[in-house]
Write a protein that holds these residues in place. Structure first.
Motif, PDB file in Angstrom:
ATOM      1  N   ASP A   3      17.396 -15.544   4.144  1.00 23.47           N
ATOM      2  CA  ASP A   3      16.972 -16.241   2.935  1.00 23.47           C
ATOM      3  C   ASP A   3      15.484 -16.560   3.028  1.00 23.47           C
ATOM      4  N   ASP A   4      14.684 -15.996   2.131  1.00 24.95           N
ATOM      5  CA  ASP A   4      13.235 -16.198   2.236  1.00 24.95           C
ATOM      6  C   ASP A   4      12.831 -17.654   1.986  1.00 24.95           C
ATOM      7  N   THR A   5      13.661 -18.426   1.329  1.00 31.10           N
ATOM      8  CA  THR A   5      13.297 -19.829   1.060  1.00 31.10           C
ATOM      9  C   THR A   5      13.348 -20.682   2.321  1.00 31.10           C
ATOM     10  N   LEU A   6      13.925 -20.164   3.388  1.00 32.72           N
ATOM     11  CA  LEU A   6      14.035 -20.929   4.637  1.00 32.72           C
ATOM     12  C   LEU A   6      12.790 -20.791   5.511  1.00 32.72           C
ATOM     13  N   TYR A   7      11.917 -19.867   5.186  1.00 30.18           N
ATOM     14  CA  TYR A   7      10.757 -19.615   6.041  1.00 30.18           C
ATOM     15  C   TYR A   7       9.585 -20.531   5.705  1.00 30.18           C
ATOM     16  N   ASP A   8       8.886 -20.974   6.747  1.00 36.60           N
ATOM     17  CA  ASP A   8       7.774 -21.908   6.577  1.00 36.60           C
ATOM     18  C   ASP A   8       6.418 -21.221   6.529  1.00 36.60           C
ATOM     19  N   TYR A   9       6.284 -20.109   7.223  1.00 35.94           N
ATOM     20  CA  TYR A   9       4.975 -19.459   7.351  1.00 35.94           C
ATOM     21  C   TYR A   9       5.061 -18.019   6.885  1.00 35.94           C
ATOM     22  N   TRP A  10       4.022 -17.596   6.174  1.00 32.48           N
ATOM     23  CA  TRP A  10       3.976 -16.259   5.596  1.00 32.48           C
ATOM     24  C   TRP A  10       2.618 -15.615   5.842  1.00 32.48           C
ATOM     25  N   GLY A  11       2.653 -14.299   6.027  1.00 35.40           N
ATOM     26  CA  GLY A  11       1.419 -13.542   6.085  1.00 35.40           C
ATOM     27  C   GLY A  11       0.956 -13.163   4.687  1.00 35.40           C
ATOM     28  N   GLN A  12      -0.177 -12.472   4.635  1.00 34.08           N
ATOM     29  CA  GLN A  12      -0.779 -12.124   3.356  1.00 34.08           C
ATOM     30  C   GLN A  12      -0.208 -10.838   2.774  1.00 34.08           C
ATOM     31  N   GLY A  13       0.513 -10.094   3.580  1.00 35.65           N
ATOM     32  CA  GLY A  13       1.129  -8.858   3.121  1.00 35.65           C
ATOM     33  C   GLY A  13       0.298  -7.628   3.427  1.00 35.65           C
ATOM     34  N   THR A  14       0.989  -6.506   3.566  1.00 32.38           N
ATOM     35  CA  THR A  14       0.325  -5.221   3.767  1.00 32.38           C
ATOM     36  C   THR A  14       1.027  -4.172   2.903  1.00 32.38           C
ATOM     37  N   GLN A  15       0.238  -3.359   2.234  1.00 30.57           N
ATOM     38  CA  GLN A  15       0.781  -2.398   1.275  1.00 30.57           C
ATOM     39  C   GLN A  15       1.294  -1.157   1.996  1.00 30.57           C
TER      40      GLN A  15
ATOM     41  N   LEU B  49      10.750   7.282   6.023  1.00 33.47           N
ATOM     42  CA  LEU B  49      10.366   6.514   4.842  1.00 33.47           C
ATOM     43  C   LEU B  49      10.672   7.268   3.555  1.00 33.47           C
ATOM     44  N   LYS B  50      11.031   6.494   2.543  1.00 32.13           N
ATOM     45  CA  LYS B  50      11.377   7.034   1.229  1.00 32.13           C
ATOM     46  C   LYS B  50      10.440   6.443   0.175  1.00 32.13           C
ATOM     47  N   PRO B  51      10.258   7.113  -0.938  1.00 31.98           N
ATOM     48  CA  PRO B  51       9.413   6.552  -1.996  1.00 31.98           C
ATOM     49  C   PRO B  51       9.860   5.155  -2.432  1.00 31.98           C
ATOM     50  N   GLU B  52      11.155   4.893  -2.386  1.00 36.67           N
ATOM     51  CA  GLU B  52      11.650   3.571  -2.783  1.00 36.67           C
ATOM     52  C   GLU B  52      11.326   2.479  -1.782  1.00 36.67           C
ATOM     53  N   ASP B  53      10.767   2.840  -0.636  1.00 35.28           N
ATOM     54  CA  ASP B  53      10.293   1.838   0.326  1.00 35.28           C
ATOM     55  C   ASP B  53       8.893   1.328  -0.035  1.00 35.28           C
ATOM     56  N   THR B  54       8.283   1.906  -1.034  1.00 36.08           N
ATOM     57  CA  THR B  54       6.948   1.487  -1.457  1.00 36.08           C
ATOM     58  C   THR B  54       6.976   0.036  -1.926  1.00 36.08           C
ATOM     59  N   ALA B  55       6.123  -0.786  -1.321  1.00 40.40           N
ATOM     60  CA  ALA B  55       6.085  -2.224  -1.635  1.00 40.40           C
ATOM     61  C   ALA B  55       4.992  -2.874  -0.803  1.00 40.40           C
ATOM     62  N   VAL B  56       4.732  -4.144  -1.094  1.00 41.29           N
ATOM     63  CA  VAL B  56       3.947  -4.976  -0.192  1.00 41.29           C
ATOM     64  C   VAL B  56       4.925  -5.616   0.784  1.00 41.29           C
ATOM     65  N   TYR B  57       4.632  -5.472   2.063  1.00 43.94           N
ATOM     66  CA  TYR B  57       5.506  -5.995   3.104  1.00 43.94           C
ATOM     67  C   TYR B  57       4.905  -7.273   3.688  1.00 43.94           C
ATOM     68  N   TYR B  58       5.758  -8.282   3.814  1.00 39.52           N
ATOM     69  CA  TYR B  58       5.352  -9.585   4.333  1.00 39.52           C
ATOM     70  C   TYR B  58       6.175  -9.941   5.564  1.00 39.52           C
ATOM     71  N   CYS B  59       5.518 -10.544   6.534  1.00 42.95           N
ATOM     72  CA  CYS B  59       6.282 -11.145   7.615  1.00 42.95           C
ATOM     73  C   CYS B  59       6.288 -12.659   7.410  1.00 42.95           C
ATOM     74  N   ALA B  60       7.311 -13.285   7.954  1.00 37.46           N
ATOM     75  CA  ALA B  60       7.481 -14.727   7.816  1.00 37.46           C
ATOM     76  C   ALA B  60       8.084 -15.271   9.102  1.00 37.46           C
ATOM     77  N   ALA B  61       7.862 -16.559   9.339  1.00 45.72           N
ATOM     78  CA  ALA B  61       8.361 -17.171  10.561  1.00 45.72           C
ATOM     79  C   ALA B  61       8.867 -18.579  10.280  1.00 45.72           C
ATOM     80  N   VAL B  62       9.855 -18.977  11.071  1.00 43.49           N
ATOM     81  CA  VAL B  62      10.416 -20.317  10.953  1.00 43.49           C
ATOM     82  C   VAL B  62      11.004 -20.710  12.290  1.00 43.49           C
ATOM     83  N   GLY B  63      10.881 -21.996  12.634  1.00 43.24           N
ATOM     84  CA  GLY B  63      11.504 -22.487  13.841  1.00 43.24           C
ATOM     85  C   GLY B  63      13.010 -22.519  13.669  1.00 43.24           C
ATOM     86  N   GLY B  64      13.735 -22.091  14.704  1.00 46.46           N
ATOM     87  CA  GLY B  64      15.194 -22.088  14.602  1.00 46.46           C
ATOM     88  C   GLY B  64      15.797 -21.113  15.578  1.00 46.46           C
TER      89      GLY B  64
END
Length: 124
Positions: free
Chosen positions: A107-119, A86-101
């Motif tokens: 492309d994040d606009t294609l995903y239907d479901y999202w988690g709340q994120g983890t720092q 891990l690098k300092p530039e990896d610092t962020a809130v990380y989200y998982c997402a899911a879509v049928g397919g």
């Protein structure tokens, strides 16, 4: 409606590893493609990694390729993001997402479901 819950974030030092988990509320998750994205305040959400429904086909951003690994355990309705070197530039809130397919979706606009994120915070 599928609910996603991420966990595993935290404060680490540069060079350390973390494994993020994304647990889904419905076993239909086993048929869904998964993506991991991250966001820093004031910046747009950024693609990190994605896999198809089976977890066998994957794709990564250039910035994490070779350091991060996405996986999917359909029996547990869970996706993982193993993050090494891990690098300092990896610092962020990380989200998982899911879509049928049947593909891998960057492309994040294609995903239907999202988690709340983890720092994730990486100190130098």
């Amino acid at each position: 409606q599928v609910q996603l819950v991420e966990s595993g974030g935290g404060l680490v030092q540069a060079g350390d590893s973390l494994r993020l988990s994304c647990v889904a509320s419905d076993r239909i998750f086993g048929t869904y493609a998964v993506g991991w994205f991250r966001q820093v305040p004031g910046k747009e959400r950024e693609f990190v990694a994605a896999c198809d429904w089976s977890g066998e086909t994957t794709d990564y951003s250039e910035s994490v390729k070779g350091r991060f690994t996405i996986s999917k355990d359909n029996a547990k309705s869970t996706s993982y993001l193993q993050m090494n070197s891990l690098k300092p530039e990896d610092t962020a809130v990380y989200y998982c997402a899911a879509v049928g397919g049947f593909r891998v979706y960057k492309d994040d606009t294609l995903y239907d479901y999202w988690g709340q994120g983890t720092q994730v915070t990486v100190s130098s």
